[in-house]
Design a protein around this motif. Structure first.
Motif, PDB file in Angstrom:
ATOM      1  N   ILE A  29      34.255  42.752  46.854  1.00  0.00           N
ATOM      2  CA  ILE A  29      35.411  42.033  46.317  1.00  0.00           C
ATOM      3  C   ILE A  29      35.209  41.790  44.822  1.00  0.00           C
ATOM      4  CG2 ILE A  29      36.708  39.866  46.422  1.00  0.00           C
ATOM      5  CD1 ILE A  29      36.012  39.757  49.419  1.00  0.00           C
ATOM      6  N   ALA A  30      33.989  41.382  44.468  1.00  0.00           N
ATOM      7  CA  ALA A  30      33.697  41.128  43.053  1.00  0.00           C
ATOM      8  C   ALA A  30      33.900  42.391  42.223  1.00  0.00           C
ATOM      9  CB  ALA A  30      32.266  40.616  42.895  1.00  0.00           C
ATOM     10  N   ALA A  31      33.455  43.532  42.758  1.00  0.00           N
ATOM     11  CA  ALA A  31      33.586  44.778  42.002  1.00  0.00           C
ATOM     12  C   ALA A  31      35.058  45.111  41.776  1.00  0.00           C
ATOM     13  CB  ALA A  31      32.885  45.913  42.755  1.00  0.00           C
ATOM     14  N   ALA A  32      35.902  44.855  42.783  1.00  0.00           N
ATOM     15  CA  ALA A  32      37.332  45.127  42.627  1.00  0.00           C
ATOM     16  C   ALA A  32      37.940  44.205  41.567  1.00  0.00           C
ATOM     17  CB  ALA A  32      38.038  44.966  43.967  1.00  0.00           C
ATOM     18  N   LEU A  33      37.589  42.920  41.621  1.00  0.00           N
ATOM     19  CA  LEU A  33      38.131  41.975  40.637  1.00  0.00           C
ATOM     20  C   LEU A  33      37.662  42.342  39.228  1.00  0.00           C
ATOM     21  CD1 LEU A  33      37.674  38.521  42.446  1.00  0.00           C
ATOM     22  CD2 LEU A  33      39.708  39.964  42.368  1.00  0.00           C
ATOM     23  N   GLN A  34      36.408  42.745  39.147  1.00  0.00           N
ATOM     24  CA  GLN A  34      35.835  43.163  37.859  1.00  0.00           C
ATOM     25  C   GLN A  34      36.631  44.341  37.295  1.00  0.00           C
ATOM     26  OE1 GLN A  34      32.959  41.862  36.426  1.00  0.00           O
ATOM     27  NE2 GLN A  34      33.037  43.264  34.695  1.00  0.00           N
TER      28      GLN A  34
ATOM     29  N   LYS B 138      41.791  46.535  50.534  1.00  0.00           N
ATOM     30  CA  LYS B 138      42.390  47.118  49.334  1.00  0.00           C
ATOM     31  C   LYS B 138      43.090  46.045  48.503  1.00  0.00           C
ATOM     32  CE  LYS B 138      44.702  50.467  51.476  1.00  0.00           C
ATOM     33  NZ  LYS B 138      45.497  51.636  51.780  1.00  0.00           N
ATOM     34  N   SER B 139      43.347  46.355  47.249  1.00  0.00           N
ATOM     35  CA  SER B 139      44.154  45.471  46.432  1.00  0.00           C
ATOM     36  C   SER B 139      45.313  46.280  45.873  1.00  0.00           C
ATOM     37  CB  SER B 139      43.316  44.885  45.287  1.00  0.00           C
ATOM     38  OG  SER B 139      44.140  44.561  44.195  1.00  0.00           O
ATOM     39  N   SER B 140      46.529  45.877  46.222  1.00  0.00           N
ATOM     40  CA  SER B 140      47.689  46.649  45.748  1.00  0.00           C
ATOM     41  C   SER B 140      47.804  46.529  44.239  1.00  0.00           C
ATOM     42  CB  SER B 140      48.965  46.171  46.431  1.00  0.00           C
ATOM     43  OG  SER B 140      48.992  44.761  46.480  1.00  0.00           O
ATOM     44  N   PHE B 141      47.400  45.398  43.700  1.00  0.00           N
ATOM     45  CA  PHE B 141      47.446  45.202  42.256  1.00  0.00           C
ATOM     46  C   PHE B 141      46.501  46.181  41.561  1.00  0.00           C
ATOM     47  CE2 PHE B 141      46.367  42.204  38.543  1.00  0.00           C
ATOM     48  CZ  PHE B 141      47.445  42.667  37.801  1.00  0.00           C
ATOM     49  N   LEU B 142      45.287  46.296  42.100  1.00  0.00           N
ATOM     50  CA  LEU B 142      44.309  47.223  41.514  1.00  0.00           C
ATOM     51  C   LEU B 142      44.836  48.656  41.589  1.00  0.00           C
ATOM     52  CD1 LEU B 142      41.587  48.011  40.335  1.00  0.00           C
ATOM     53  CD2 LEU B 142      40.574  47.822  42.606  1.00  0.00           C
ATOM     54  N   GLU B 143      45.424  48.994  42.742  1.00  0.00           N
ATOM     55  CA  GLU B 143      45.917  50.359  42.867  1.00  0.00           C
ATOM     56  C   GLU B 143      47.045  50.664  41.899  1.00  0.00           C
ATOM     57  OE1 GLU B 143      46.224  51.143  47.133  1.00  0.00           O
ATOM     58  OE2 GLU B 143      44.041  50.821  47.071  1.00  0.00           O
TER      59      GLU B 143
ATOM     60  N   ARG C 235      40.102  27.361  51.496  1.00  0.00           N
ATOM     61  CA  ARG C 235      39.331  26.624  50.489  1.00  0.00           C
ATOM     62  C   ARG C 235      38.940  27.463  49.273  1.00  0.00           C
ATOM     63  NH1 ARG C 235      34.343  24.725  51.867  1.00  0.00           N
ATOM     64  NH2 ARG C 235      34.179  25.982  53.755  1.00  0.00           N
ATOM     65  N   LEU C 236      39.461  28.709  49.213  1.00  0.00           N
ATOM     66  CA  LEU C 236      39.057  29.581  48.094  1.00  0.00           C
ATOM     67  C   LEU C 236      39.277  28.936  46.739  1.00  0.00           C
ATOM     68  CD1 LEU C 236      40.175  33.259  48.753  1.00  0.00           C
ATOM     69  CD2 LEU C 236      37.876  32.424  48.292  1.00  0.00           C
ATOM     70  N   THR C 237      40.438  28.291  46.591  1.00  0.00           N
ATOM     71  CA  THR C 237      40.774  27.747  45.267  1.00  0.00           C
ATOM     72  C   THR C 237      39.931  26.521  44.914  1.00  0.00           C
ATOM     73  OG1 THR C 237      42.561  26.523  46.294  1.00  0.00           O
ATOM     74  CG2 THR C 237      43.146  28.589  45.202  1.00  0.00           C
TER      75      THR C 237
ATOM     76  N   GLN D 233      44.542  37.732  45.667  1.00  0.00           N
ATOM     77  CA  GLN D 233      43.939  39.066  45.609  1.00  0.00           C
ATOM     78  C   GLN D 233      42.727  39.158  46.536  1.00  0.00           C
ATOM     79  OE1 GLN D 233      45.101  41.731  44.051  1.00  0.00           O
ATOM     80  NE2 GLN D 233      46.850  40.472  43.440  1.00  0.00           N
ATOM     81  N   ILE D 234      41.936  38.100  46.529  1.00  0.00           N
ATOM     82  CA  ILE D 234      40.726  38.094  47.366  1.00  0.00           C
ATOM     83  C   ILE D 234      41.113  38.183  48.851  1.00  0.00           C
ATOM     84  CG2 ILE D 234      38.718  36.718  48.076  1.00  0.00           C
ATOM     85  CD1 ILE D 234      38.664  35.590  45.199  1.00  0.00           C
ATOM     86  N   GLU D 235      42.135  37.418  49.208  1.00  0.00           N
ATOM     87  CA  GLU D 235      42.585  37.449  50.608  1.00  0.00           C
ATOM     88  C   GLU D 235      43.026  38.851  51.007  1.00  0.00           C
ATOM     89  OE1 GLU D 235      44.605  33.121  50.726  1.00  0.00           O
ATOM     90  OE2 GLU D 235      45.227  34.515  52.306  1.00  0.00           O
ATOM     91  N   GLU D 236      43.776  39.485  50.112  1.00  0.00           N
ATOM     92  CA  GLU D 236      44.259  40.831  50.416  1.00  0.00           C
ATOM     93  C   GLU D 236      43.088  41.805  50.547  1.00  0.00           C
ATOM     94  OE1 GLU D 236      46.995  42.473  47.542  1.00  0.00           O
ATOM     95  OE2 GLU D 236      47.008  44.401  48.598  1.00  0.00           O
TER      96      GLU D 236
END
Ligand SMILES: [Zn+2]
Ligand SMILES: [Zn+2]
Length: 580
Positions: free
Chosen positions: A10-15, A79-84, A56-58, A70-73
């Motif tokens: 997840i971190a790598a995708a956000l990065q 996958k992350s639709s935003f990243l794609e 509790r993510l936030t 994004q993390i939930e997705e």
């Protein structure tokens, strides 16, 4: 069923989202938020699935609503639709290619259309083959510049700063520890010896099955390239451009592997000579008794480094001392210092900036952070007026700061000392008139401008400063910025001679980009019985952690507890540094 991505995936995708947003431009804060989110999620101690389920993510610092979605997705769909969407919008390989100076999105698009280039390696090959000059807007000179930039960036990436190396190693070891195969592990290499920079990040871990641990490591999402892999070690590149080595050791060889992976080469060579006297052959797998030896047919395995040294009839040598600078001889005679400085000896945070100059946090916040670290005192030393670019504190503002310090003091047990980081002016006098200087509790005296004087002028300037009648701590002495600016020209030994007979101490600056003075000069200072202060030069609460880097440099110079003023209690410290 889809595999559930772990926090590192997840971190790598956000990065990647952060990096792509940055390249797209115009969304600076959003890009930063994603990078912060990536760091926050990779440092989570809880399972992200649990946090999502409990909504509790936030609550995690660094994760806002947009990023939580994004993390939930990512977690539920992999996958992350935003990243794609971002990947579709931008040319492939843009993150890697944009690291080459001179390439922007437009140029990368052209490279791709013309030659299908998506990696730096392909780019280099094309440039060497003279293909780039054919592309519109490139030309022979651009081609040459790109080749040079690729070469230069290789050299630049060669060194990793110590704080980065230690942080990355910690994250990797945390990840390794999630494997069933992992027993224990530690950072090795020059970072463990507290060297300012390292060529790569090295870690040693003992494992039940070595190859399984290596395979586990290779699934670490920040690994972007595998250079080399065997059943017990691998050498990779991490996403941030640094190289790392993981050695998986058999438990019975762990001590020897750690010893060898830590170095230095000179220290190991001496150890092997000592071993030879016992007719033992020391290697990274432990002691291999020579077959002809009458003395010992079988040497015990070395599960720990301590056992290795013990087997050789010597004291354990701390990693920071392993440079073949007399430590072997001392350890054989049981003569290593017992009172080498440690982080736990430090009782006060020295050299702290606040919002009064260029610090990020208030007096109250800085003091609160020091209190939670168990400190007994803190010196607030904001910049003096001449450092106008750093918001130096004018005399009337100084009065306000002191009133504020008095107010904060009523609510804390940490003694707050009123200080300054006074500029050493071109002629060696200190910033602020004497009648102000005399009223501080502590003065750090530093050079922040006119670095390019010649050796004579600079020596005269500093000698004058050190001879000023007020007591002062010589701050970030030689002005070096690691990998960016060399120390300035001056006759250091001459200056140390003057300090030895003046009212002054030498700072060991813990800022990982400074780490000034360097150990060879600290050793010279010790010979002259000069006292030290290990400072943090903190411009934020987080930077109070700099103290460990300062201690590392001090240990490399064999500095003892009693030589460091901020190991003293409040009263004794105050007395030792009082300007008049
Ligand atoms: Zn400074
Ligand atoms: Zn400073």
């Amino acid at each position: 069923m889809k595999a559930v991505p772990d926090k590192f995936a997840i971190a790598a995708a956000l990065q990647e989202i952060g990096a792509l947003l940055e390249l797209k431009g115009g969304e600076y804060f959003k890009a930063r938020a994603y990078k912060r989110g990536a760091r926050a999620i990779s440092e989570l101690s809880e399972d992200p699935g649990k946090l999502i389920k409990e909504n509790r993510l936030t609550f995690v610092s660094g994760i806002g609503y947009a990023i939580a979605k994004q993390i939930e997705e990512l977690f539920t769909t992999g996958k992350s639709s935003f990243l794609e969407k971002l990947r579709d919008e931008l040319p492939a390989g843009i993150v890697e290619l944009s690291r080459v100076p001179g390439l922007n999105i437009r140029k990368v698009e052209r490279l791709q259309e013309a030659l299908g280039i998506t990696t730096v390696e392909q780019l280099k090959a094309a440039a060497q083959a003279g293909q780039l000059r054919e592309i519109k807007g490139f030309g022979a000179r651009t081609e040459q510049r790109i080749l040079e930039a690729i070469e230069a960036s290789k050299k630049r990436q060669a060194r990793v700063h110590i704080h980065y190396a230690l942080r990355a190693a910690e994250r990797i070891l945390d990840y390794l520890a999630t494997s069933r195969e992992y027993i224990e592990g530690e950072v090795a290499g020059s970072a463990r010896r507290a060297k300012e920079t390292a060529s790569r990040i090295v870690m040693v871990a003992s494992a039940k099955r070595q190859s399984a641990l290596i395979d586990h490591f290779l699934r670490f999402p920040l690994v972007v390239k595998i250079h080399e892999k065997t059943n017990e070690r691998c050498f990779v590149r991490l996403s941030e451009g640094y190289e790392a080595i993981v050695i998986a050791a058999k438990p019975e060889e762990y001590g020897a592997q750690l010893l060898y992976a830590t170095g230095s080469a000179a220290h190991l060579k001496r150890l092997e000579e000592v071993a030879a006297k016992y007719r033992l052959k020391l290697t990274n797998r432990g002691f291999n008794p020579e077959t002809k030896s009458k003395l010992s047919r079988r040497a015990p395995p070395v599960k720990t480094e301590t056992q290795t040294y013990k087997q050789l009839g010597m004291q354990y040598v701390p990693p920071e001392l392993r440079e073949d600078q007399g430590e072997i001889q001392a350890a054989l005679k049981n003569d290593l210092p017992e009172d080498l400085i440690t982080t736990t000896d430090i009782r006060g945070m020295v050299h702290c900036h606040t919002t009064y100059s260029d610090g990020k946090h208030s007096v109250e916040q800085m003091v609160g952070a020091a209190e939670s670290m168990g400190m007994k005192y803190m010196t607030i030393t904001d910049h003096s007026p001449t450092a106008f670019y750093a918001g130096g504190v004018k005399i009337d503002e100084l009065q306000r700061q002191w009133e504020e310090i008095d107010r904060v003091q009523e609510q804390t047990k940490v003694k707050i000392l009123k200080g300054t980081e006074s500029d050493i002016l071109a002629d060696g006098s200190l910033d602020y008139p004497d009648w102000v200087l005399e009223q501080f509790d502590v003065i750090v005296a530093s050079i922040h401008s006119r670095y390019k004087m010649n050796e004579d002028q600079m020596t005269r300037r500093i000698v004058n400063a050190m001879r000023q009648p007020v007591f002062k701590i010589w701050g970030h002495a030689l002005g070096r910025l690691i990998e960016r600016r060399p120390p300035f020209d001056c006759r250091v030994e001459k200056i140390l001679d003057v300090i030895a007979e003046s009212r002054a101490a030498v700072e060991i600056n813990g800022d990982p980009y400074r780490l000034d003075m360097e150990p060879r000069w600290l050793r010279e200072a010790r010979k002259r019985k000069i006292k030290f202060v290990i400072s943090v030069d903190a411009h934020s609460m987080g930077a109070l952690n700099n103290v460990k880097y300062g201690v590392g440099i001090a240990r490399r110079a064999w500095i003892r507890r009693k030589e460091v003023l901020n190991t003293l209690g409040v009263k004794a410290f105050q007395k030792a540094v009082r300007p008049v």
